[in-house]
Scaffold this motif. Structure first.
Motif, PDB file in Angstrom:
ATOM      1  N   ILE A  63       0.836  -1.205   0.000  1.00 18.80           N
ATOM      2  CA  ILE A  63       0.000   0.000   0.000  1.00 18.80           C
ATOM      3  C   ILE A  63       0.869   1.252   0.000  1.00 18.80           C
ATOM      4  N   ILE A  64       0.495   2.163  -0.853  1.00 14.94           N
ATOM      5  CA  ILE A  64       1.124   3.490  -0.925  1.00 14.94           C
ATOM      6  C   ILE A  64       0.050   4.508  -0.570  1.00 14.94           C
ATOM      7  N   GLY A  65       0.345   5.355   0.396  1.00 13.11           N
ATOM      8  CA  GLY A  65      -0.609   6.402   0.737  1.00 13.11           C
ATOM      9  C   GLY A  65       0.126   7.697   0.986  1.00 13.11           C
ATOM     10  N   GLY A  66      -0.441   8.788   0.505  1.00 11.11           N
ATOM     11  CA  GLY A  66       0.225  10.072   0.701  1.00 11.11           C
ATOM     12  C   GLY A  66      -0.766  11.181   0.945  1.00 11.11           C
ATOM     13  N   ARG A 102      -9.689  13.995  -1.281  1.00 10.83           N
ATOM     14  CA  ARG A 102      -9.454  15.440  -1.373  1.00 10.83           C
ATOM     15  C   ARG A 102      -8.547  15.772  -0.209  1.00 10.83           C
ATOM     16  N   ASP A 103      -7.261  16.023  -0.487  1.00 11.64           N
ATOM     17  CA  ASP A 103      -6.345  16.283   0.614  1.00 11.64           C
ATOM     18  C   ASP A 103      -5.344  17.347   0.201  1.00 11.64           C
ATOM     19  N   CYS A 104      -4.046  17.009   0.139  1.00 12.46           N
ATOM     20  CA  CYS A 104      -3.018  17.977  -0.256  1.00 12.46           C
ATOM     21  C   CYS A 104      -2.687  18.918   0.910  1.00 12.46           C
ATOM     22  N   LYS A 105      -3.103  18.558   2.138  1.00 11.39           N
ATOM     23  CA  LYS A 105      -2.779  19.355   3.330  1.00 11.39           C
ATOM     24  C   LYS A 105      -3.162  20.825   3.184  1.00 11.39           C
ATOM     25  N   GLY A 106      -4.334  21.074   2.655  1.00  6.27           N
ATOM     26  CA  GLY A 106      -4.760  22.450   2.463  1.00  6.27           C
ATOM     27  C   GLY A 106      -4.427  22.985   1.084  1.00  6.27           C
ATOM     28  N   ALA A 164      -4.468  22.520  -3.249  1.00  9.78           N
ATOM     29  CA  ALA A 164      -5.640  22.455  -4.126  1.00  9.78           C
ATOM     30  C   ALA A 164      -5.941  21.073  -4.680  1.00  9.78           C
ATOM     31  N   GLY A 165      -5.112  20.071  -4.372  1.00 11.77           N
ATOM     32  CA  GLY A 165      -5.225  18.797  -5.068  1.00 11.77           C
ATOM     33  C   GLY A 165      -5.596  17.600  -4.205  1.00 11.77           C
ATOM     34  N   HIS A 166      -5.183  16.425  -4.670  1.00 14.92           N
ATOM     35  CA  HIS A 166      -5.519  15.160  -4.051  1.00 14.92           C
ATOM     36  C   HIS A 166      -4.403  14.676  -3.110  1.00 14.92           C
ATOM     37  N   GLY A 167      -4.733  13.719  -2.276  1.00 17.24           N
ATOM     38  CA  GLY A 167      -3.800  12.758  -1.711  1.00 17.24           C
ATOM     39  C   GLY A 167      -4.013  11.457  -2.445  1.00 17.24           C
ATOM     40  N   CYS A 168      -3.440  10.363  -1.951  1.00 15.75           N
ATOM     41  CA  CYS A 168      -3.638   9.092  -2.649  1.00 15.75           C
ATOM     42  C   CYS A 168      -3.632   7.886  -1.730  1.00 15.75           C
ATOM     43  N   PHE A 169      -4.199   6.823  -2.250  1.00 18.27           N
ATOM     44  CA  PHE A 169      -4.323   5.542  -1.550  1.00 18.27           C
ATOM     45  C   PHE A 169      -4.324   4.497  -2.658  1.00 18.27           C
ATOM     46  N   ILE A 170      -3.193   3.810  -2.819  1.00 18.62           N
ATOM     47  CA  ILE A 170      -2.977   2.907  -3.952  1.00 18.62           C
ATOM     48  C   ILE A 170      -2.589   1.537  -3.405  1.00 18.62           C
ATOM     49  N   GLY A 182      -7.252   5.488  10.916  1.00 20.08           N
ATOM     50  CA  GLY A 182      -5.960   6.145  10.739  1.00 20.08           C
ATOM     51  C   GLY A 182      -5.941   6.997   9.500  1.00 20.08           C
ATOM     52  N   ALA A 183      -5.154   8.066   9.562  1.00 17.72           N
ATOM     53  CA  ALA A 183      -4.982   8.957   8.417  1.00 17.72           C
ATOM     54  C   ALA A 183      -3.509   9.341   8.307  1.00 17.72           C
ATOM     55  N   PRO A 184      -2.901   9.356   7.110  1.00 20.66           N
ATOM     56  CA  PRO A 184      -3.533   9.003   5.837  1.00 20.66           C
ATOM     57  C   PRO A 184      -4.020   7.554   5.808  1.00 20.66           C
ATOM     58  N   ALA A 185      -4.841   7.261   4.812  1.00 26.00           N
ATOM     59  CA  ALA A 185      -5.570   5.992   4.766  1.00 26.00           C
ATOM     60  C   ALA A 185      -4.664   4.775   4.838  1.00 26.00           C
ATOM     61  N   VAL A 186      -3.439   4.906   4.324  1.00 28.52           N
ATOM     62  CA  VAL A 186      -2.501   3.783   4.368  1.00 28.52           C
ATOM     63  C   VAL A 186      -2.261   3.356   5.817  1.00 28.52           C
ATOM     64  N   ILE A 187      -2.219   4.300   6.718  1.00 28.36           N
ATOM     65  CA  ILE A 187      -2.023   3.988   8.138  1.00 28.36           C
ATOM     66  C   ILE A 187      -3.254   3.281   8.684  1.00 28.36           C
TER      67      ILE A 187
END
Lengths: 269, 269, 269
Positions: A82-85, A114-118, A120-126, B191-196
């Motif tokens: 799992i990759i999450g950011g 919908r993330d990007c820590k404030g 304008a973009g995404h985070g991810c969960f792969i 947990g957040a991010p979702a990977v956690i």
């Protein structure tokens, strides 16, 4: 002394506050982002590493059957990586595409918060599926290793960001997540706020003879992000050209607020 | 002098900038968050109080009929109490569940914005219905009073957060909002991010014999947050065990970026 | 020296971090936000200008046919003007409504991202269609020029914001985006977090005989923002009255956390 103090204050501020935009995806120069990982993590065998964009990678050798079933994964994949950011979806998707090429894995789930820590973009969960845990681990490692390259296609300032990715040959991850034709050249031309993306998109398509696979906007294909984008394919030279033209006009436009957009990684185009 | 100045600067910074993550949910030690409420509010009879997580509680004795109808509330509930916060949904939902147990009210609406002030999670908007305004007010008061307890199940750093709640006996709010069986033990492992969240979920389910009621992820059951979670029920000892195991591995994983996750309230587990 | 240093630090902090709430929408006094636009932009003929709320306006004289078709725009509109911002949707929509009145254009697309740079509300993406490029450009200019007026209906502090807009005569943009009856008085009464909006809404409807066109909440009609709002029409005096009453109670409630809400522009009511 004043300079020292300023520096000290800024470090403290950035630690407590975070940057609110994608800019903090960048590690200090000459330092690996995996250098100061705490020893406690030694006990967590699932931990693989961290990367730019507040990205974290783990591997689960044998996912609990109840969770496996609930998430409706193919039963042949006992192991998952799992990759999450928090910041970025494009860089991680590009890197995961390299990872599926390099390993015996498949991307079996892509979800973009919908993330990007404030920002304008995404985070991810792969999620990668693998029959063997070593493959899953390797896929996660490859993905994390590629972060500096693919964050090199992202530039950001306090007002927004651009992301212009190019792949000579899209693989299963880009196909699944973004509809890229397998084995063909693929380009992502994206700007935030979405108004910037629109100009990039128009300039890119006018500059090169590419096929537009689809577009993304706040209300269409994104997770309500403030982004405008197109996905393109075609002759590899044309795709490259479209990506570069889009990037350059986008970065110029981003500077309208007075601060130049900074590249977050090592540019590859 | 340098230290004093640093302190002064940091106060100013935090005031102007906000924290960008859940960390600011914590009030100064030894001070109630309701200590410095301005006198102007005396004229607003609907105001009840504030709490951690930028949470505010109000009561409307006699909601305007046009709004009442538009929001499709049961006509028997003339009075409503409202809890709304920028940071957190779990703590407020747990507290509201205590409030419905303690008062003659019902939770009639739960809506969870994508918020968290730039953090990875939700904010909340929870409405109690009551036939009598004093019940609605009491429900809001109980909820606000319980904030420090249920924020005690949340830990956060700049990269993300964990939230691991346990109820020995779920009531109407947890039933309505999260599908918890009435009167049964209930656990939330998140947990957040979702990977956690994914690792927490897997570890929790492997550690204790619990029934998984459902899962949450960026694209499934959340408001596009960067969270991974499961909802569990079963024997109360097993639920507790699952919650604690999930929490511990989550907090360890959060520290991978070099900063330990801080508990935001007073832990109850 | 200490004061100078503090000031220097704060400038640096705000530059690097951004404010995380709507407060930074405000330009320095006596300075136009378009004063320090970099010269590089001279080459980008599509650039029109910037405005409060990290808003940017561009014009595309002849949108690429592939993009035109993909976005399903009416073919009679060869030229488009685009307004996009990180902070705020209401001010830009109000201003765009003035712009369609003043020019031969129509608003052909409104999409509202969940943005606000970590604040509780929306960003925006608004597209004007025009048969002639000069009309599209003029619409964008008018919109940007009106930002200080319509941000004057927004007040914010670190906890949230209120937005209370009034139009004596709604035009095509407000009709399309918010269902305002053409040519009639229109009011928007909005508070964030949503709990604040609820009290504003109730107070406004009780204070004046207005017709409620609809309501917005985190799970209803917003892009998952933490906002509560109503849209009203009716006699222009009544609409004004409702808007003012809602605003005043909302701003009082926002101050519950100890910091007064600051108006972001030049109030017009």
């Amino acid at each position: 002394m004043e300079e020292q103090l300023l520096d000290k204050v800024m470090k403290e501020v950035m630690r407590r506050v975070g940057s609110g935009d994608a800019a903090e995806a960048k590690p200090a120069e000459g330092k690996s982002i995996n250098d100061n990982i705490p020893k406690d993590l030694a006990g967590v065998t699932e931990f693989v590493g961290i990367g730019m964009g507040d990205t974290l990678g783990i591997v689960i050798a044998n996912l609990d059957p109840a969770i496996h079933k609930l998430m409706d994964f193919d039963t042949k994949y006992r192991s998952i990586g799992i990759i999450g950011g928090r910041v970025g979806a494009g860089p991680q998707l590009m890197a995961a595409d390299d990872a599926v090429k390099a390993t015996n894995t498949e991307v079996i789930r892509v979800e973009l918060p919908r993330d990007c820590k404030g920002g304008a973009g995404h985070g991810c969960f792969i999620i990668f599926g693998a029959e063997d845990v070593s493959d899953a681990r390797r896929a996660v490692e490859v993905t994390l290793d590629m972060m500096p390259k693919y964050f090199g296609a992202v530039s950001a300032n306090d007002q927004g960001h651009t992301e212009c990715q190019y792949s000579a040959r899209a693989s299963q991850c880009l196909n699944k997540a973004l509809g890229a034709p397998l084995g063909k050249a693929f380009g992502l031309i994206l700007g935030a706020p979405a108004v910037i993306g629109m100009l990039m998109v128009d300039a890119a398509v006018k500059a090169a003879d590419v096929e537009v696979l689809g577009y993304l906007s706040p209300g269409h294909g994104t997770s309500l992000t403030n982004e405008g984008a197109i996905l393109v394919t075609g002759d590899s030279g044309a795709v490259r050209q479209a990506v570069i033209v889009g990037r350059d006009v986008g970065n110029t436009l981003l500077s309208a607020w007075g601060e130049e957009a900074q590249c977050l990684g090592t540019p590859y185009l």
